[in-house]
Design a protein around this motif. Structure first.
Motif, mmCIF file in Angstrom:
data_model
loop_
_atom_site.group_PDB
_atom_site.id
_atom_site.type_symbol
_atom_site.label_atom_id
_atom_site.label_comp_id
_atom_site.label_asym_id
_atom_site.label_seq_id
_atom_site.Cartn_x
_atom_site.Cartn_y
_atom_site.Cartn_z
ATOM 1 N N VAL A 400 0.852 -1.194 0.000
ATOM 2 C CA VAL A 400 0.000 0.000 0.000
ATOM 3 C C VAL A 400 0.884 1.239 0.000
ATOM 4 O O VAL A 400 1.774 1.380 0.840
ATOM 5 C CB VAL A 400 -0.924 0.023 1.237
ATOM 6 C CG1 VAL A 400 -1.821 1.263 1.217
ATOM 7 C CG2 VAL A 400 -1.772 -1.241 1.301
ATOM 8 N N LYS A 401 0.648 2.132 -0.968
ATOM 9 C CA LYS A 401 1.412 3.382 -1.062
ATOM 10 C C LYS A 401 0.427 4.542 -0.986
ATOM 11 O O LYS A 401 -0.510 4.612 -1.785
ATOM 12 C CB LYS A 401 2.166 3.474 -2.391
ATOM 13 C CG LYS A 401 2.943 2.218 -2.791
ATOM 14 C CD LYS A 401 4.265 2.131 -2.088
ATOM 15 C CE LYS A 401 5.081 0.966 -2.619
ATOM 16 N NZ LYS A 401 6.259 0.681 -1.799
ATOM 17 N N SER A 402 0.632 5.427 -0.036
ATOM 18 C CA SER A 402 -0.286 6.568 0.072
ATOM 19 C C SER A 402 0.118 7.687 -0.882
ATOM 20 O O SER A 402 -0.601 8.647 -1.076
ATOM 21 C CB SER A 402 -0.316 7.093 1.502
ATOM 22 O OG SER A 402 0.974 7.440 1.920
ATOM 23 N N SER A 403 1.305 7.545 -1.494
ATOM 24 C CA SER A 403 1.765 8.554 -2.459
ATOM 25 C C SER A 403 1.855 7.883 -3.832
ATOM 26 O O SER A 403 1.324 6.807 -4.047
ATOM 27 C CB SER A 403 3.140 9.062 -2.040
ATOM 28 O OG SER A 403 4.057 7.981 -2.065
ATOM 29 N N ASN A 404 2.572 8.529 -4.753
ATOM 30 C CA ASN A 404 2.728 7.951 -6.088
ATOM 31 C C ASN A 404 4.003 7.125 -6.199
ATOM 32 O O ASN A 404 4.416 6.732 -7.280
ATOM 33 C CB ASN A 404 2.762 9.076 -7.141
ATOM 34 C CG ASN A 404 1.515 9.933 -7.044
ATOM 35 O OD1 ASN A 404 0.466 9.422 -6.686
ATOM 36 N ND2 ASN A 404 1.636 11.213 -7.342
ATOM 37 N N TYR A 405 4.636 6.878 -5.057
ATOM 38 C CA TYR A 405 5.895 6.139 -4.995
ATOM 39 C C TYR A 405 5.662 4.712 -5.492
ATOM 40 O O TYR A 405 4.704 4.065 -5.094
ATOM 41 C CB TYR A 405 6.353 6.133 -3.532
ATOM 42 C CG TYR A 405 7.734 5.615 -3.292
ATOM 43 C CD1 TYR A 405 8.840 6.189 -3.925
ATOM 44 C CD2 TYR A 405 7.952 4.554 -2.417
ATOM 45 C CE1 TYR A 405 10.116 5.714 -3.681
ATOM 46 C CE2 TYR A 405 9.225 4.074 -2.169
ATOM 47 C CZ TYR A 405 10.306 4.661 -2.814
ATOM 48 O OH TYR A 405 11.565 4.184 -2.583
ATOM 49 N N MET A 406 6.531 4.205 -6.381
ATOM 50 C CA MET A 406 6.237 2.928 -7.029
ATOM 51 C C MET A 406 7.302 1.852 -6.801
ATOM 52 O O MET A 406 7.311 0.833 -7.490
ATOM 53 C CB MET A 406 6.050 3.153 -8.533
ATOM 54 C CG MET A 406 4.767 3.922 -8.842
ATOM 55 S SD MET A 406 4.690 4.484 -10.532
ATOM 56 C CE MET A 406 4.763 2.942 -11.401
ATOM 57 N N ILE A 427 0.153 -3.465 -6.145
ATOM 58 C CA ILE A 427 0.501 -2.247 -5.418
ATOM 59 C C ILE A 427 -0.742 -1.356 -5.461
ATOM 60 O O ILE A 427 -1.266 -1.047 -6.534
ATOM 61 C CB ILE A 427 1.728 -1.537 -6.018
ATOM 62 C CG1 ILE A 427 2.994 -2.334 -5.662
ATOM 63 C CG2 ILE A 427 1.833 -0.094 -5.518
ATOM 64 C CD1 ILE A 427 4.300 -1.765 -6.174
ATOM 65 N N TYR A 429 -2.355 2.162 -4.769
ATOM 66 C CA TYR A 429 -1.877 3.541 -4.628
ATOM 67 C C TYR A 429 -2.971 4.508 -5.073
ATOM 68 O O TYR A 429 -4.124 4.082 -5.242
ATOM 69 C CB TYR A 429 -0.548 3.716 -5.362
ATOM 70 C CG TYR A 429 -0.577 3.686 -6.890
ATOM 71 C CD1 TYR A 429 0.437 4.291 -7.622
ATOM 72 C CD2 TYR A 429 -1.595 3.057 -7.606
ATOM 73 C CE1 TYR A 429 0.444 4.278 -9.016
ATOM 74 C CE2 TYR A 429 -1.594 3.039 -8.985
ATOM 75 C CZ TYR A 429 -0.573 3.647 -9.697
ATOM 76 O OH TYR A 429 -0.570 3.637 -11.071
ATOM 77 N N THR A 430 -2.635 5.777 -5.246
ATOM 78 C CA THR A 430 -3.686 6.771 -5.501
ATOM 79 C C THR A 430 -3.771 7.195 -6.969
ATOM 80 O O THR A 430 -4.559 8.064 -7.311
ATOM 81 C CB THR A 430 -3.474 8.021 -4.618
ATOM 82 O OG1 THR A 430 -2.147 8.503 -4.846
ATOM 83 C CG2 THR A 430 -3.644 7.700 -3.151
ATOM 84 N N LYS A 431 -2.968 6.563 -7.832
ATOM 85 C CA LYS A 431 -2.989 6.905 -9.262
ATOM 86 C C LYS A 431 -3.862 5.912 -10.029
ATOM 87 O O LYS A 431 -4.370 4.951 -9.467
ATOM 88 C CB LYS A 431 -1.565 6.877 -9.831
ATOM 89 C CG LYS A 431 -0.614 7.846 -9.163
ATOM 90 C CD LYS A 431 -0.888 9.283 -9.520
ATOM 91 C CE LYS A 431 -0.090 9.721 -10.740
ATOM 92 N NZ LYS A 431 -0.272 11.157 -11.001
ATOM 93 N N TYR A 441 -0.690 -2.279 -10.637
ATOM 94 C CA TYR A 441 -0.822 -1.068 -9.824
ATOM 95 C C TYR A 441 -2.290 -0.669 -9.891
ATOM 96 O O TYR A 441 -2.788 -0.339 -10.972
ATOM 97 C CB TYR A 441 0.046 0.055 -10.382
ATOM 98 C CG TYR A 441 1.529 -0.212 -10.306
ATOM 99 C CD1 TYR A 441 2.299 0.308 -9.275
ATOM 100 C CD2 TYR A 441 2.166 -0.995 -11.280
ATOM 101 C CE1 TYR A 441 3.665 0.058 -9.202
ATOM 102 C CE2 TYR A 441 3.530 -1.250 -11.218
ATOM 103 C CZ TYR A 441 4.277 -0.719 -10.174
ATOM 104 O OH TYR A 441 5.629 -0.967 -10.102
#
Length: 450
Positions: A400-406, A427, A429-431, A441
């Protein structure tokens, strides 16, 4: 307002398949809409119904269960006299509401189902707690359904949106991005759902056009109710459960969200607190996520329960709990959260909603931490997979990524260390959705499809 809920279809399935051979028990946290949906179901699917609410029933009704189970003709005669109502029609149901408050009624299900005159629906919270099953025989004629707060799809139904979820589902199945404009619009709806939460009273307040301050007031009342339940339990456990529940937001701000008992009491030991943690989990007001020592398909066999995370059962309640130290909740604070412009640790909110959505999708919650020596180095490093689920008899790791970090080193090293063959790696994330290097993703709102 009565909202459309997915559990209704599960009740239909039970009624059709059981055909009177079992009762159904709907269990979940308080204030998630169990009683409302069961009464709606009884009105629509039966000729007639009767509700016995054990939070309110008098002693005469309760004594009838104790004294007349061996003579059901007398039992029903007395019941109808005491309730001032007779059931009319061939297809009738009796609802045992808040059945945990009177375990003898639950035990009576065995005889009532065998009798066959009526069908039976039970609702309850804290169903499995020791004192609620002490000295009674749990009926095998009981089909259990777990109910959770409203999920994103149910929230969208409440705001009269029937088109978003089919679009999300198609994108997920075809592994095709939605496009920036559509993704942004759905993310805004999802963030609103995340902060309002899935408690029907809070959603009702939102749908009715109430202010965020008024919505927050509703959620504070629900939190107070939960704290009262915890306080009752804590008469025997010295406030352990209350303290643990109150510290969940603080715990989720820890590195990796691991629950540190030292934050509750510097001398705390897991053995002394495990019953309190189980209480929160079984009351379904919290979601426990357990470390597994090995990523095998039978995850529970490798569960290390002393290493755990604890999430709030409803993310809207978590948002209120985070803001509780303020005298009142600013409209601007809620709006800032919705447009992703708030200077608090949003990672904890995102991780909490992922846990909530996985749980509602029927998954038990597990994570995995492991040691690995990356190539070209000599030092062992600790890595962690946020969640692990099993699909098609294969492990599916989830980050889980709360940013756009991949970055996905933890995935790569996991597969190298254990020679894993994964059906899918996700993954969250928010994108917008994308598929790359064997990794899917997915935007956070697609978690419900896993």
């Amino acid at each position: 307002m009565i909202f459309k809920r997915k559990v209704y279809d599960k009740l239909i399935e039970w009624k059709t398949l059981a055909a009177g051979t079992s009762a159904v028990l709907l269990e979940g946290a308080r204030r998630i809409g169990k009683s409302t949906i069961v009464e709606e179901f009884a009105k629509k699917e039966y000729d007639d119904y009767m509700i016995l609410d054990f939070a309110r029933e008098n002693q005469d009704v309760k004594n009838n269960f104790v004294e007349n189970m061996n003579d059901l003709d007398t039992f029903f005669r007395n019941l109808f006299l005491l309730k001032g109502k007779r059931l009319k029609g061939k297809n009738c149901v009796i609802i045992f509401d808040e059945v945990q408050l009177f375990p003898q009624a639950r035990q009576a299900i065995k005889y009532l189902v065998a009798d066959g005159r009526y069908e039976y629906i039970e609702t309850g919270s804290l169903i499995s707690i020791r004192k609620n099953v002490k000295d009674i025989l749990i009926p095998s004629e009981e089909y259990r359904i777990k109910m959770y707060p409203m999920d994103f799809e149910e929230y969208l139904w409440a705001i009269n949106d029937e088109v978003t979820i089919p679009t999300i589902r198609e994108s997920f199945e075809k592994r095709k991005p939605l496009g920036d404009a559509i993704h942004r619009r759905i993310m805004k709806s999802f963030r609103t759902y995340m902060v309002v939460g899935g408690m029907p009273q809070a959603v009702d307040a939102y749908v009715s056009g109430k202010s965020y301050e008024q919505i927050d007031f509703v959620k504070r009342n629900i939190l107070s109710l939960y704290e009262e339940d915890l306080a009752k339990y804590d008469t025997e456990n010295r406030e352990k459960a209350s303290v643990i529940y109150r510290t969940i937001p603080e715990q989720l701000e820890n590195k990796n969200s691991h629950f540190k008992l030292s934050m509750v009491d510097k001398n705390a030991r897991y053995q002394n607190y495990m019953d309190a943690v189980s209480f929160i989990s079984e009351a379904m007001i919290g979601n426990e996520c357990i470390n597994v020592t090995k990523p095998e398909v039978a995850l529970e066999l490798f569960a290390d329960r002393s290493n755990f995370k604890l999430y709030m059962g409803d993310t809207g309640l978590l948002v209120t709990q985070i803001m509780k130290n303020r005298d009142s909740t600013d409209e601007d604070l809620y709006k800032a959260l919705i447009i992703d412009n708030l200077g608090i640790n949003q990672g904890m909110i995102v991780e909490n909603i992922v846990a909530q959505m996985l749980r509602a999708a029927g998954h038990e919650l597990y994570f995995h931490e492991y040691l690995y020596v990356p190539e070209g180095t000599t030092r062992e490093k600790k890595y962690e997979i946020d969640f692990m689920i099993v699909k098609k008899k294969k492990i599916c790791p989830i980050e889980v990524k709360s940013s756009n970090y991949m970055s996905h080193k933890s995935f790569d090293y996991l597969i190298q260390k254990y020679q894993l063959k994964c059906e899918n790696r996700f993954i969250i994330y928010t994108k917008d959705l994308k598929y790359q290097d064997g990794i899917m993703y997915i935007p956070i709102y697609m978690t419900m499809l896993l």
